[in-house]
Every structure is written in structure tokens, then in C-alpha cells.
Scaffold this motif. Structure first.
Motif: not given
Length: 290
Positions: A48-60
Motif C-alpha cells: 500500500i505504501k508503494y502504490f500511494t507514494k504517487g499522491f501521498i508524500h512517502g506513501g501511507i
């Protein structure tokens, strides 16, 4: 009895806290920097952190995902395992989330995938084993495995978790590549073995059958020197048809050497059969929990 109960609860708390922080060390210092998805909600959190790095800084953050993913399981666990189990697991999950927040994330294995899989597997197995000894869980697939174990008790908890984590590893393979997924499989296997060893290995004992004409003297020495009980069983030699008495005795692993010395010192011709015992309940071993 009250003091014993309080001491046991304090020990459970210590085991959960230490175990959760050990797990956090494995996740933040080994798995996440190497993109190793070894299963569990922590593995899903890495994806999840990897896929959310695009729109959240550093990912969730992993600790946030760990909390959110566990909510549905707590409801199921409350219904199946009861309030006491959920209470411990809630505490363990909270401690793990705090530990994931506190422990910094950096690479301590210097991009060595083999070292990461072995070292991470050992760390994860120790941490999980310490938590599971208290009959609690850190949530995620740990708790899911314990819930499923209620319906298929002929499989160990470690085996159930191994299967669930395997599916998550496949998802990790699709995300980070087959090479890292294969190393993740090694880590999952080692984790299961180490955890299973901690849960079951602590209960090992040695079962002995001793055949000797000097059984009375041997039994007395066992009871006096080892402070262990000995039971006389009637036996018949099928070749000689002579009536004999066989000593039945269960001792701890560290006492088996002294028991052999006792028997050998009294009757060097005595016949001793030694076998492993998975679990022993009763005085001198694991006491029954009320």
C-alpha cells in the motif's frame, strides 16, 4: 493465587511489548527497505505504501495501514475468541503500531537479499513466538490464522499463517518482482519454523522406559536425586516368559543425561528406551490454567 495471577499478567505484557518491538525491527529495518513482502498486514502495508507514494508524500505509513486493516478482524475475533483474547490482541496490535512508528526505517543488511530473508525470518519468528506464547496476536494474518485454527485444529497456527502469507507474497511478487518474492518465501518459511519451535519446543520433554532387575533402587534414586515421579509397570519377557517391572518416567530434556547416569551407575545392563514428548501437563512441567 492472586499474586501468581498478577505476575502472569505482567509477564504477558512484557512478552507482548518486547515481541512487538522485535517484529517492528524486522519490518522497518529489514523488510521495508528491501521491498520484501513476507505476508501479514505489514506486507500488505508495504505494498500500500508503494502504490500511494504517487499522491501521498512517502506513501501511507505502515503503522496507519496496520491499524485500519485490523478493524474487521477484531469484530470477528470478539465473536469467536472472546473478550479476553480481543483485549490482549488489541493491546498487541496497538503496541506493534506504536513500535512501527517509533522504530526508524533504514537498511541494516546492505542490500543483501539472502541475509535479509534469513535474518528477517528469524527476527519475525522470535517476535511472533513471544506474542503467541501469551495466547494473543498482533492482528493481521496472525489473528486470522488463529481464527481459522478454531475450525481446522489439525493444522498448526504456523501452518495456517504460512498459507495465508503465501498468497500475500504472490501479490508482492506482482508488485516488486519474482526475485524478491522468492526471497520472501524463504523468510516466511524461517519465520514459521522459528515461531513453531518457540511455541512447541518449550514443551518438549523426554519419556523413558527402564527395564532392570534393580528397578526399586533405580526408582528411589530418580525420585530422590531428580525429584521426579516414577511408575512401575508390569511387563513379561516374551522370550524368557519372566515377569518384570518396567519403570515409566518423564523428565525434562536437561535431566535425561543425569537419569542415564543414575541407571548406568546402578545397573549397567539396564535397558533404557528414550523418546521425545511433545507436551506434558502436570506438576513439575506445565501447570493447568484455570
Amino acid at each position: 493465587m492472586k499474586l501468581l495471577t498478577n505476575r502472569t499478567r505482567k509477564m504477558d505484557v512484557i512478552l507482548i511489548i518486547v515481541g512487538a518491538f522485535i517484529m517492528a525491527v524486522g519490518i522497518n529495518l529489514v523488510y521495508e527497505p528491501m521491498d520484501l513482502v513476507t505476508g501479514g498486514f505489514s506486507g500488505l502495508a508495504i505494498i500500500i505504501k508503494y502504490f500511494t507514494k504517487g499522491f501521498i508524500h512517502g506513501g501511507i505509513p505502515i503503522w496507519v495501514s496496520n491499524i485500519l486493516l485490523n478493524v474487521p478482524l477484531f469484530l470477528a475475533a470478539f465473536l469467536l475468541k472472546g473478550k479476553k483474547f480481543v483485549g490482549k490482541t488489541l493491546f498487541a496490535t496497538a503496541v506493534l503500531s506504536v513500535a512501527l512508528y517509533i522504530v526508524p526505517s533504514f537498511d541494516i543488511v546492505y542490500h543483501d537479499l539472502l541475509l535479509a530473508s534469513v535474518f528477517g525470518g528469524v527476527i519475525g519468528g522470535i517476535g511472533l513466538g513471544m506474542v503467541f506464547i501469551t495466547m494473543a496476536s498482533t492482528g493481521g494474518t496472525d489473528m486470522l490464522g488463529m481464527i481459522i485454527h478454531e475450525f481446522i485444529p489439525h493444522y498448526t497456527i504456523a501452518q495456517v499463517i504460512f498459507v495465508i502469507d503465501g498468497a500475500i507474497v504472490l501479490l508482492g511478487a506482482a508488485t516488486f518482482g519474482l526475485n524478491k518474492a522468492l526471497y520472501s518465501v524463504i523468510a516466511v518459511y524461517i519465520t514459521a519454523k522459528v515461531m513453531d519451535g518457540m511455541l512447541e519446543g518449550l514443551k518438549f520433554a523426554k519419556l523413558t522406559y527402564i527395564i532392570s532387575d534393580q528397578y526399586e533402587e533405580i526408582a528411589k534414586e530418580i525420585m530422590d536425586k531428580l525429584d521426579r515421579g516414577a511408575t512401575g509397570l508390569h511387563a513379561t519377557g516374551m522370550y524368557s516368559n519372566d515377569e518384570k517391572k518396567m519403570i515409566f518416567c518423564v523428565v525434562s530434556k536437561k535431566e535425561i543425561i543425569e537419569l542415564k547416569n543414575i541407571v548406568g551407575g546402578i545397573d549397567p545392563k539396564a535397558f533404557i528406551i528414550v523418546s521425545d514428548v511433545r507436551e506434558v501437563l502436570g506438576e513439575g512441567f506445565i501447570e493447568y490454567k484455570q
